[in-house]
Design an enzyme around this catalytic site. Structure first.
Site, PDB file in Angstrom:
ATOM      1  N   VAL A 134      -0.463 -21.030   6.560  1.00 13.68           N
ATOM      2  CA  VAL A 134       0.422 -21.618   7.570  1.00 13.68           C
ATOM      3  C   VAL A 134      -0.427 -22.034   8.757  1.00 13.68           C
ATOM      4  O   VAL A 134      -1.239 -21.258   9.268  1.00 13.68           O
ATOM      5  CB  VAL A 134       1.504 -20.593   7.995  1.00 13.68           C
ATOM      6  CG1 VAL A 134       2.363 -21.167   9.108  1.00 13.68           C
ATOM      7  CG2 VAL A 134       2.359 -20.227   6.791  1.00 13.68           C
TER       8      VAL A 134
ATOM      9  N   GLY B  98       3.397 -14.077   5.226  1.00 15.38           N
ATOM     10  CA  GLY B  98       2.522 -12.911   5.041  1.00 15.38           C
ATOM     11  C   GLY B  98       3.151 -11.838   4.178  1.00 15.38           C
ATOM     12  O   GLY B  98       4.212 -11.309   4.478  1.00 15.38           O
TER      13      GLY B  98
ATOM     14  N   GLU C  84     -14.643   5.821   8.528  1.00 12.37           N
ATOM     15  CA  GLU C  84     -14.549   5.896   7.062  1.00 12.37           C
ATOM     16  C   GLU C  84     -15.706   5.137   6.419  1.00 12.37           C
ATOM     17  O   GLU C  84     -16.296   5.586   5.428  1.00 12.37           O
ATOM     18  CB  GLU C  84     -13.198   5.352   6.586  1.00 12.37           C
ATOM     19  CG  GLU C  84     -12.062   6.252   7.055  1.00 12.37           C
ATOM     20  CD  GLU C  84     -10.699   5.906   6.477  1.00 12.37           C
ATOM     21  OE1 GLU C  84      -9.859   6.795   6.457  1.00 12.37           O
ATOM     22  OE2 GLU C  84     -10.478   4.764   6.055  1.00 12.37           O
TER      23      GLU C  84
ATOM     24  N   ALA D  34      -0.154   0.699   8.991  1.00 12.05           N
ATOM     25  CA  ALA D  34       0.702   0.346   7.863  1.00 12.05           C
ATOM     26  C   ALA D  34       2.132   0.903   7.988  1.00 12.05           C
ATOM     27  O   ALA D  34       3.097   0.166   7.742  1.00 12.05           O
ATOM     28  CB  ALA D  34       0.051   0.803   6.565  1.00 12.05           C
TER      29      ALA D  34
ATOM     30  N   GLY E 132       1.826  -8.793   3.509  1.00  7.85           N
ATOM     31  CA  GLY E 132       1.131  -7.522   3.725  1.00  7.85           C
ATOM     32  C   GLY E 132       2.145  -6.391   3.656  1.00  7.85           C
ATOM     33  O   GLY E 132       3.206  -6.509   3.022  1.00  7.85           O
ATOM     34  N   PHE E 133       1.843  -5.286   4.343  1.00  5.34           N
ATOM     35  CA  PHE E 133       2.735  -4.125   4.274  1.00  5.34           C
ATOM     36  C   PHE E 133       4.139  -4.457   4.757  1.00  5.34           C
ATOM     37  O   PHE E 133       5.130  -4.042   4.160  1.00  5.34           O
ATOM     38  CB  PHE E 133       2.153  -2.974   5.092  1.00  5.34           C
ATOM     39  CG  PHE E 133       1.008  -2.300   4.413  1.00  5.34           C
ATOM     40  CD1 PHE E 133       1.230  -1.415   3.380  1.00  5.34           C
ATOM     41  CD2 PHE E 133      -0.298  -2.561   4.790  1.00  5.34           C
ATOM     42  CE1 PHE E 133       0.178  -0.785   2.728  1.00  5.34           C
ATOM     43  CE2 PHE E 133      -1.360  -1.935   4.151  1.00  5.34           C
ATOM     44  CZ  PHE E 133      -1.114  -1.049   3.120  1.00  5.34           C
ATOM     45  N   GLY E 134       4.230  -5.213   5.863  1.00  8.93           N
ATOM     46  CA  GLY E 134       5.541  -5.537   6.424  1.00  8.93           C
ATOM     47  C   GLY E 134       6.294  -6.543   5.559  1.00  8.93           C
ATOM     48  O   GLY E 134       7.447  -6.320   5.179  1.00  8.93           O
TER      49      GLY E 134
ATOM     50  N   ASP F  52       1.477  -5.830  12.477  1.00 10.60           N
ATOM     51  CA  ASP F  52       0.362  -5.996  13.435  1.00 10.60           C
ATOM     52  C   ASP F  52       0.572  -7.164  14.393  1.00 10.60           C
ATOM     53  O   ASP F  52       0.083  -7.135  15.520  1.00 10.60           O
ATOM     54  CB  ASP F  52      -0.944  -6.264  12.664  1.00 10.60           C
ATOM     55  CG  ASP F  52      -1.546  -5.012  12.080  1.00 10.60           C
ATOM     56  OD1 ASP F  52      -0.897  -3.945  12.154  1.00 10.60           O
ATOM     57  OD2 ASP F  52      -2.667  -5.093  11.538  1.00 10.60           O
TER      58      ASP F  52
HETATM   59  C1  LIG Z   1     -10.279  -1.812   6.827  1.00  2.15           C
HETATM   60  C2  LIG Z   1      -8.901  -1.389   7.293  1.00  2.15           C
HETATM   61  C3  LIG Z   1      -8.505  -0.074   7.138  1.00  2.15           C
HETATM   62  C4  LIG Z   1      -7.224   0.336   7.550  1.00  2.15           C
HETATM   63  N1  LIG Z   1      -6.850   1.631   7.366  1.00  2.15           N
HETATM   64  C5  LIG Z   1      -5.595   2.017   7.682  1.00  2.15           C
HETATM   65  C6  LIG Z   1      -5.143   3.334   7.404  1.00  2.15           C
HETATM   66  O1  LIG Z   1      -5.892   4.172   6.892  1.00  2.15           O
HETATM   67  N2  LIG Z   1      -3.853   3.662   7.715  1.00  2.15           N
HETATM   68  C7  LIG Z   1      -2.997   2.746   8.272  1.00  2.15           C
HETATM   69  O2  LIG Z   1      -1.838   3.071   8.533  1.00  2.15           O
HETATM   70  N3  LIG Z   1      -3.405   1.506   8.558  1.00  2.15           N
HETATM   71  C8  LIG Z   1      -4.669   1.109   8.280  1.00  2.15           C
HETATM   72  N4  LIG Z   1      -5.086  -0.168   8.543  1.00  2.15           N
HETATM   73  C9  LIG Z   1      -4.163  -1.076   9.244  1.00  2.15           C
HETATM   74  C10 LIG Z   1      -3.117  -1.637   8.291  1.00  2.15           C
HETATM   75  O3  LIG Z   1      -3.741  -2.142   7.146  1.00  2.15           O
HETATM   76  C11 LIG Z   1      -2.345  -2.722   9.037  1.00  2.15           C
HETATM   77  O4  LIG Z   1      -1.716  -2.146  10.155  1.00  2.15           O
HETATM   78  C12 LIG Z   1      -1.298  -3.340   8.126  1.00  2.15           C
HETATM   79  O5  LIG Z   1      -1.931  -3.994   7.042  1.00  2.15           O
HETATM   80  C13 LIG Z   1      -0.445  -4.335   8.887  1.00  2.15           C
HETATM   81  O6  LIG Z   1       0.496  -4.870   8.006  1.00  2.15           O
HETATM   82  P1  LIG Z   1       1.073  -6.332   8.237  1.00  2.15           P
HETATM   83  O7  LIG Z   1       2.163  -6.500   7.249  1.00  2.15           O
HETATM   84  O8  LIG Z   1       1.368  -6.543   9.672  1.00  2.15           O
HETATM   85  O9  LIG Z   1      -0.130  -7.324   7.906  1.00  2.15           O
HETATM   86  P2  LIG Z   1      -1.187  -7.357   6.717  1.00  2.15           P
HETATM   87  O10 LIG Z   1      -1.053  -6.200   5.817  1.00  2.15           O
HETATM   88  O11 LIG Z   1      -2.497  -7.611   7.375  1.00  2.15           O
HETATM   89  O12 LIG Z   1      -0.769  -8.645   5.881  1.00  2.15           O
HETATM   90  C14 LIG Z   1      -0.829  -9.939   6.420  1.00  2.15           C
HETATM   91  C15 LIG Z   1      -0.670 -10.936   5.298  1.00  2.15           C
HETATM   92  O13 LIG Z   1      -0.559 -12.229   5.895  1.00  2.15           O
HETATM   93  C16 LIG Z   1      -1.344 -13.169   5.187  1.00  2.15           C
HETATM   94  N5  LIG Z   1      -1.724 -14.230   6.138  1.00  2.15           N
HETATM   95  C17 LIG Z   1      -2.464 -14.097   7.247  1.00  2.15           C
HETATM   96  N6  LIG Z   1      -2.565 -15.277   7.893  1.00  2.15           N
HETATM   97  C18 LIG Z   1      -1.840 -16.150   7.181  1.00  2.15           C
HETATM   98  C19 LIG Z   1      -1.542 -17.541   7.342  1.00  2.15           C
HETATM   99  N7  LIG Z   1      -1.982 -18.261   8.392  1.00  2.15           N
HETATM  100  N8  LIG Z   1      -0.792 -18.164   6.401  1.00  2.15           N
HETATM  101  C20 LIG Z   1      -0.319 -17.458   5.331  1.00  2.15           C
HETATM  102  N9  LIG Z   1      -0.551 -16.148   5.139  1.00  2.15           N
HETATM  103  C21 LIG Z   1      -1.290 -15.503   6.062  1.00  2.15           C
HETATM  104  C22 LIG Z   1      -2.508 -12.359   4.665  1.00  2.15           C
HETATM  105  O14 LIG Z   1      -3.087 -12.970   3.515  1.00  2.15           O
HETATM  106  C23 LIG Z   1      -1.859 -11.014   4.354  1.00  2.15           C
HETATM  107  O15 LIG Z   1      -1.409 -10.946   3.015  1.00  2.15           O
HETATM  108  C24 LIG Z   1      -6.350  -0.604   8.144  1.00  2.15           C
HETATM  109  C25 LIG Z   1      -6.762  -1.932   8.293  1.00  2.15           C
HETATM  110  C26 LIG Z   1      -8.026  -2.314   7.877  1.00  2.15           C
HETATM  111  C27 LIG Z   1      -8.452  -3.764   8.031  1.00  2.15           C
END
Ligand SMILES: Cc1cc2nc3c(=O)[nH]c(=O)nc-3n(C[C@H](O)[C@H](O)[C@H](O)COP(=O)(O)OP(=O)(O)OC[C@H]3O[C@@H](n4cnc5c(N)ncnc54)[C@H](O)[C@@H]3O)c2cc1C
Length: 436
Positions: A93, A25, A184, A331, A27-29, A314
Site C-alpha cells: 500500500v 497488514g 535475545e 504482539a 501481522g498479529f493484529g 504497532d
Molecule cells: C525481532 C522482533 C522480536 C519481537 N519479539 C517480541 C516478543 O517476544 N513478544 C512480543 O509481544 N512482541 C515482540 N515483538 C513485537 C511484535 O512482533 C509486534 O508488536 C507485532 O508484530 C505487532 O503486530 P502488528 O499486527 O501491529 O504488525 P506486524 O505483526 O508487524 O504486521 C504488519 C504486517 O503489515 C504488512 N505491511 C507492512 N507495510 C505494508 C504496506 N505498506 N502494504 C502492505 N502490507 C504492509 C507486513 O508485511 C506485515 O505482515 C518483536 C518484534 C520483532 C521485530
C-alpha cells in the site's frame, strides 16, 4: 461512508453491494481481526506486501541459524482457506485517498467502507543516516535471512585474510539496542560463538571474536524489572558478551563504530535493534499522526479525525491517562486490539454501541539462550530454567500452524541435545533474476 456497489476492476475484486472492510497488514493484529470477522456478511479484504504471516518474535532464531524461515511463517491463503468472505491481495500500500475511500497500491486501487491500518512498524534510525545505510535491521524474514548470510559470509571472508585486524573486523558483531530483541539476539550469537562456530571454522580463533551489545540506558531490558535486567546482564557476561551501557553510538562507516566514550569497535556487522516507528501511510491528516509515526486512536481504535478508519497494533497509539505514550509495541496488544475491533465492526454495522479497548497484560518475557530466560507475569517475576520452559511453551503455542509447531519443537529439541544448529546455510537469489 460509501454504500454504492464496489468494483475494484484493476485488482479484480468482484462487483458487489456488500460492505468492504479493507485491512492493511496481516501481522498479529490483522490476522486476529480477519479471523474474528469470519461470520460477517461483507467482503473482508486483506492486503499485505507478503503472502504470509510472520511470527516476528522468532526472527532472531532465523538470523542465527536456529530455525528455517518457513517454520515461522504461514501463508494467508492457507490460514483463511475456509473463510468464505475472505479476499486476499498481495500488494504494497502506497497511500490512502480518504476523500474517495480507497487505498492506492502498486497493483491498483481498492475501495473501502471501513479501513483498518494494521501495517505494524519499521526500523527507526532517528535520522542517523550512516546507521541507516550500514546497519542491518531484523523486522522481516528476508532481513533475518540477509543477517544470517552476512554473519556466515563474513566468517568465510575472515578465513581468507591474513591481517589480524581485518580478520577480527570480519568476525566481530555489534548489536545496538538492549531491549528484548537485542538481548535475545546477543544470547543466540553467544551460543553460536561458544558452541557451534568453532566446530565449523576450526581455522578461526573464536576467543578473539567480540560480540558487543550497546545501549544508552543504564540497564538492559529497561521496560522490565531491575532483577530481570541484572539476571540478563549476568547471563550475557557469562557468554562473554561485551556490554556497553550508558553509551551512545556516535558514528559508523561500515568498518568502525564509534561510541560516545571514544571507544572504536571494529566490525562489518552491526545489527539494529534500537528503535521502531509506525509504517508510513501517506494521505491521512497530519494531526492524526503522533511522534514515532503512530496513528492517534481513541479507545475504539478509530483514527483521530475519521469515522471509518481504524488502526491497531504497532501502528496505533491509544493515548489515555493510563497509557500516555500508547500501549507497548507488543504482539498481545495487537492481538487483543484486533479481536476488540472485530466486535466493534459488528457493532457498527448493527448500530450498537461500541466497546472500549481494555488491555489485559499477560506479562513480558525474554530468552537469553539455552536454559535461561526472564519472565514477568501478572503476579510473579522469575528467571532461569523455569522461565525458559515457560518461554518455550508460550512461543510454541502462539505459532500459527500445527506443522510449524512440530518443526520448531523438533529443531529446538535437536539443538538442545546436540548443541548444534544445522541451518548454517548462505542462501541468496541467483543473479540476475529471470524476468517473469
Ligand atoms: C525481532 C522482533 C522480536 C519481537 N519479539 C517480541 C516478543 O517476544 N513478544 C512480543 O509481544 N512482541 C515482540 N515483538 C513485537 C511484535 O512482533 C509486534 O508488536 C507485532 O508484530 C505487532 O503486530 P502488528 O499486527 O501491529 O504488525 P506486524 O505483526 O508487524 O504486521 C504488519 C504486517 O503489515 C504488512 N505491511 C507492512 N507495510 C505494508 C504496506 N505498506 N502494504 C502492505 N502490507 C504492509 C507486513 O508485511 C506485515 O505482515 C518483536 C518484534 C520483532 C521485530
Amino acid at each position: 461512508m460509501t454504500s454504492e456497489i464496489h468494483n475494484d476492476a484493476l485488482v479484480n475484486i468482484p462487483k458487489t453491494n456488500k460492505k468492504q472492510i479493507v485491512i492493511i497488514g496481516g501481522g498479529f493484529g490483522g490476522l486476529q481481526l480477519t479471523r474474528h470477522l469470519s461470520s460477517l456478511d461483507a467482503n473482508v479484504i486483506l492486503v499485505d506486501k507478503a503472502n504470509y504471516h510472520t511470527f516476528q518474535p522468532l526472527l532472531y532464531q532465523v538470523a542465527t541459524a536456529g530455525l528455517e524461515p518457513d517454520s515461522i511463517a504461514y501463508p494467508f491463503r492457507e490460514i483463511f482457506q475456509k473463510q468464505s468472505n475472505f479476499i486476499f491481495r498481495m500488494a504494497e500500500v502506497k497511500a490512502i485517498d480518504t476523500a474517495q475511500n480507497k487505498i492506492e497500491t502498486l497493483i491498483g486501487d481498492i475501495t473501502y467502507d471501513y479501513l483498518v491500518l494494521a501495517a505494524g512498524s519499521t526500523s527507526n534510525y532517528f535520522g542517523m543516516k550512516d546507521f541507516e545505510q550500514y546497519c542491518h535491521p531484523m523486522k522481516s524474514i528476508p532481513e533475518a535471512g540477509e543477517l544470517r548470510n552476512l554473519i556466515l559470509e563474513n566468517l568465510e571472508k575472515a578465513l581468507l585474510v591474513t591481517d589480524l585486524t581485518e580478520r577480527h573486523r570480519l568476525m566481530n558483531i555489534v548489536i545496538i539496542g538492549g531491549g528484548p530483541t537485542g538481548v535475545e539476539m546477543a544470547g543466540a550469537l553467544g551460543e553460536l560463538k561458544n558452541h557451534i562456530l568453532p566446530r565449523d571454522y576450526p581455522e578461526l580463533d573464536f576467543k578473539s571474536m567480540r560480540i558487543h551489545l550497546v545501549d544508552m540506558s543504564e540497564r538492559l531490558l529497561g521496560a522490565m524489572a531491575v532483577e530481570s535486567s541484572r539476571s540478563a546482564e549476568a547471563f550475557l557476561k557469562r557468554f562473554d558478551i561485551n556490554l556497553w551501557l550508558k553509551t551512545r553510538i556516535v558514528a559508523y562507516d561500515g568498518e568502525t563504530l564509534v561510541l560516545s566514550n571514544g571507544e572504536k569497535l571494529l566490525t562489518k556487522a552491526v545489527i539494529w535493534a534500537a528503535g521502531v516507528k509506525g509504517v508510513a501511510m501517506p494521505g491521512l491528516k497530519e494531526d492524526s499522526l503522533l511522534a514515532g509515526g503512530r496513528f492517534k486512536v481513541n479507545v475504539y481504535n478509530q483514527v483521530a479525525g475519521y469515522e471509518n478508519i481504524f488502526a491497531i497494533g504497532d501502528i496505533a497509539a491509544m493515548v489515555t491517562n493510563e497509557t500516555p505514550k500508547g500501549h507497548p509495541m507488543l504482539a498481545p496488544v495487537a492481538i487483543q486490539q484486533g479481536k476488540n475491533l472485530a466486535k466493534n465492526i459488528f457493532n457498527i454495522i448493527a448500530k450498537r454501541p461500541l466497546q472500549p479497548f481494555v488491555y489485559k497484560d499477560p506479562g513480558v518475557m525474554a530468552t537469553l539462550g539455552r536454559n535461561h530466560a526472564v519472565a514477568e507475569l501478572k503476579f510473579v517475576k522469575f528467571q532461569g530454567f523455569l522461565a525458559w520452559l515457560v518461554w518455550l511453551f508460550v512461543h510454541l503455542m502462539t505459532l500459527v500452524g500445527f506443522r510449524n509447531r512440530v518443526i520448531v519443537f523438533f529443531n529446538w529439541a535437536w539443538s538442545y541435545f546436540t548443541y548444534n544448529r544445522s541451518l548454517r546455510l548462505i542462501i541468496k537469489p541467483s543473479q540476475p533474476t529471470k524476468a517473469s
